[in-house]
Design a protein around this motif. Structure first.
Motif, short mmCIF file in Angstrom:
data_model
loop_
_atom_site.label_atom_id
_atom_site.label_comp_id
_atom_site.label_asym_id
_atom_site.label_seq_id
_atom_site.Cartn_x
_atom_site.Cartn_y
_atom_site.Cartn_z
N PRO A 514 0.83 -1.22 0.00
CA PRO A 514 0.00 0.00 0.00
C PRO A 514 0.86 1.26 0.00
N ALA A 515 0.48 2.22 -0.83
CA ALA A 515 1.24 3.47 -0.93
C ALA A 515 1.15 4.29 0.35
N THR A 516 0.12 4.06 1.17
CA THR A 516 -0.05 4.84 2.40
C THR A 516 0.89 4.38 3.51
N LEU A 517 1.53 3.22 3.34
CA LEU A 517 2.46 2.72 4.34
C LEU A 517 3.88 3.05 3.92
N GLY A 518 4.79 3.08 4.91
CA GLY A 518 6.20 3.30 4.60
C GLY A 518 6.64 4.71 4.91
N GLY A 519 7.90 5.01 4.53
CA GLY A 519 8.47 6.31 4.83
C GLY A 519 8.54 7.20 3.60
N ARG A 520 9.14 8.36 3.80
CA ARG A 520 9.28 9.30 2.71
C ARG A 520 10.39 8.83 1.76
N PRO A 521 10.23 9.03 0.46
CA PRO A 521 11.27 8.59 -0.49
C PRO A 521 12.50 9.48 -0.42
N LEU A 522 13.66 8.88 -0.70
CA LEU A 522 14.90 9.64 -0.76
C LEU A 522 15.08 10.23 -2.15
N GLY A 523 15.86 11.32 -2.22
CA GLY A 523 16.06 12.01 -3.48
C GLY A 523 16.72 11.18 -4.55
N VAL A 524 17.45 10.11 -4.15
CA VAL A 524 18.14 9.29 -5.14
C VAL A 524 17.14 8.48 -5.98
#
Length: 604
Positions: A514-524
């Motif tokens: 699910p896209a609502t789970l997890g952390g913020r993406p890194l710039g890489v």
């Protein structure tokens, strides 16, 4: 603006104003990096005795005292819910001394200060001195969060505050019963019997209620959506039942109830505690605003030089003497003893209970009992401001902060994450790499990076790691599901804007997380396998410092293929960039970049 017939705000408008001021103060304090309690205290004084916009006594009438009492009960229950015995460990002996030895010594020292400095009678001093044992979990918790203390001094202050709150209230009950015996024809035996029955009954009610709720939750007798509402109703019922047997015994009952539930390994404990913490933030904000706004100008003006001397005597003599004597010849290091001795902020329980007993003393003919309310407020205001601004610098001076700069926790050891850790270390940031696979940590150990072998979500990690040292988290293992679990679980603790996750491998809709789970993406914006492939192809991390002569545009011109991972600002704030974020590029800022190796480079 709606007003009631007596000239104050109507209850609904008053609640809205209190909520806006309380949560607004919390947010502003977060933005300004200031103690939230100080701003809440100032906000209450401004809208109350300052501008006359809010008079809680007029707006809520006879409901004000019950509202504050129930809020304090819920706050203490949440405090008990945060106390786990396994977290005590080496602090257990210190906590026992602070409660068993320190509380009576604090009672005596406070009573002496009240009698000889504030000029109160012995009867009032004895009752008020018992209440002054409390150090206020409503104040300690926000201060500890801000000061980022090491585990043991933080545990000592936290346990002392939560355990001594009901102890102080019951000490005041004991002293009041003795005074009542001296002032009336009541027998000593009756007073002692009433006190003993009240304490024993409250203890039994609290433990039995905690056991019953824990058993019902663990056996599936209560659906998930009803657990938190049932807890709230249970807390109020336990508090009310115990308080009817003996005034203020309800505080002991709800604290024991929370303590029991916290230590029975409930599967839903984490969700329950998080919701209770959120409720407590709102309640603490509201109660502080109400108590500050309820002070009138005449009461504040009645505080004279004796009140100032009394506050100074308590803060710099009574509290330090009681703590240092109780911890003498213990295994608590001297630096921690001094920090605890000079850290004793008082909170809402002191003001609420002091006001109640002050009225009762005045009712039985002890006129100076009416001074307890103003003196309690003066002590709370002074201690909150003093410790709010001094705890962090004093802790740093004594070497008791977890870290001078908040660091980074990297979950998952790989060549890429180890090189990122080495780059962050160039900024003098504490960095640790965690991995449950011992073999994966070999690269990190060889590079000299601090490591933790184990699951970062386990109780072992919670016990052995000073997680308060770290402000940012990067989930970077080769398992996207585990990265998502780590980021989702640690998000509420660290803040979701501080938890980052490397890009997930794309799967079909059947297997996509699910896209609502997890952390913020890194710039890489690349997966675990892509990032480590970059390393094998010659990419590396660099730290570059910007200046007036070498701006962000200059750097981009000579590094078109490199990616900025993070920006380290002038004031020591680290900001990891997301794919659509741009660095601020201010002068003297340092960039953590990931790009192709260059034959000629200058790292700063």
């Amino acid at each position: 603006m709606a007003v009631s017939g007596s000239g104050g705000l109507d209850p609904v408008t008053a609640i809205a104003l209190v909520g806006a001021l309380g949560i607004g103060s919390q947010w502003l304090a977060w933005r300004l990096r200031m103690p939230a309690i100080v701003l809440m205290l100032a906000a209450g004084l401004i809208v109350g005795p300052g501008l006359g916009l809010l008079d809680p006594s007029e707006s809520f009438g006879d409901l004000l005292q019950p509202i504050v009492s129930i809020a304090v009960a819920i706050i203490l229950f949440e405090g008990g819910l945060s106390l786990k015995f396994h977290e005590l460990k080496d602090a257990a002996k210190g906590v026992r001394r602070l409660v068993i030895v320190g509380a009576p010594l604090g009672w005596l020292a406070s009573a002496l200060a009240l009698h000889y400095v504030a000029g109160l009678s012995w009867s009032t001093s004895a009752v008020f001195g018992g209440i002054m044992i409390v150090t206020g979990p409503t104040v300690i918790a926000p201060l500890l969060r801000q000061a980022r203390l090491r585990r043991r001094p933080a545990a000592l202050l936290n346990w002392e505050a939560i355990v001594n709150d009901p102890v102080g209230a019951l000490a005041a009950v004991l002293a009041f019963e003795v005074v009542l015996v001296l002032q009336t024809a009541t027998g000593v035996g009756d007073a002692v019997w009433q006190l003993a029955v009240g304490i024993i009954s409250a203890s039994i009610i609290g433990v039995v209620a905690g056991w019953g709720l824990a058993r019902a939750f663990s056996r599936g007798h209560v659906p998930e959506y009803m657990k938190v509402p049932l807890l709230f109703v249970g807390v109020i019922a336990v508090f009310t039942a115990s308080d009817r047997i003996l005034h203020e015994a309800g505080l002991l009952a709800v604290t024991l109830m929370g303590l029991f539930i916290a230590n029975v390994e409930l599967p839903s404990y984490t969700e329950l505690r998080r919701f209770k913490e959120q409720a407590t933030v709102m309640l603490v904000s509201g109660v502080f605003i109400l108590l500050a706004a309820n002070m009138d100008r005449e009461t504040l003006m009645s505080l004279d030089v004796n009140a100032l001397l009394f506050v100074l005597a308590v803060v710099f003599i009574a509290r330090p003497v009681a703590v240092l004597l109780s911890l003498a010849f213990s295994d608590v290091p001297k630096a921690e003893r001094f920090l605890i001795a000079f850290t004793g902020p008082r909170g809402v329980v002191l003001v609420a209970v002091a006001g109640l007993f002050g009225q009762r003393l005045a009712a039985v003919g002890i006129q100076d009992g009416a001074q307890m309310g103003p003196l309690a407020f003066a002590l709370v205001a002074a201690s909150v401001v003093l410790h709010g601004f001094t705890l962090s610098p004093v802790a740093r001076f004594l070497g008791l902060t977890a870290a001078d700069r908040p660091g980074v926790l990297i979950v998952g050891s790989s060549t890429w994450s180890v090189q990122l850790a080495k780059a962050l270390e160039k900024l003098d940031l504490p960095v640790i790499v965690s991995d449950p696979n011992h073999a994966h940590l070999r690269t990190a150990r060889e590079a000299g990076v601090e490591v933790f072998f184990g699951d970062i979500l386990s109780e072992v990690a919670e016990d052995r790691l000073e997680l308060v040292r770290y402000e940012q988290v990067i989930a970077a293992t080769d398992n996207d599901a585990y990265n998502t679990l780590v980021a989702t679980d640690l998000g509420p603790e660290f803040g979701r804007d501080k938890v980052h996750q490397i890009k997930r491998v794309k799967h079909g809709a059947r297997y996509a997380l699910p896209a609502t789970l997890g952390g913020r993406p890194l710039g890489v914006d690349e997966t675990y396998f892509d990032l480590n492939e970059r390393i094998r192809n010659g990419w590396e991390f660099r730290v570059t410092k910007l200046s007036e002569e070498f701006t962000l545009e200059d750097w981009r011109a000579i590094n078109p293929d490199s990616v900025i991972i993070a920006e380290f600002g002038n004031q020591g704030a680290l900001r990891f960039l997301e794919p659509d974020m741009k660095p601020q590029g201010t002068n003297s800022a340092q960039l953590v970049v990931f790009g192709p190796q260059r034959e000629e480079r200058k790292d700063v």
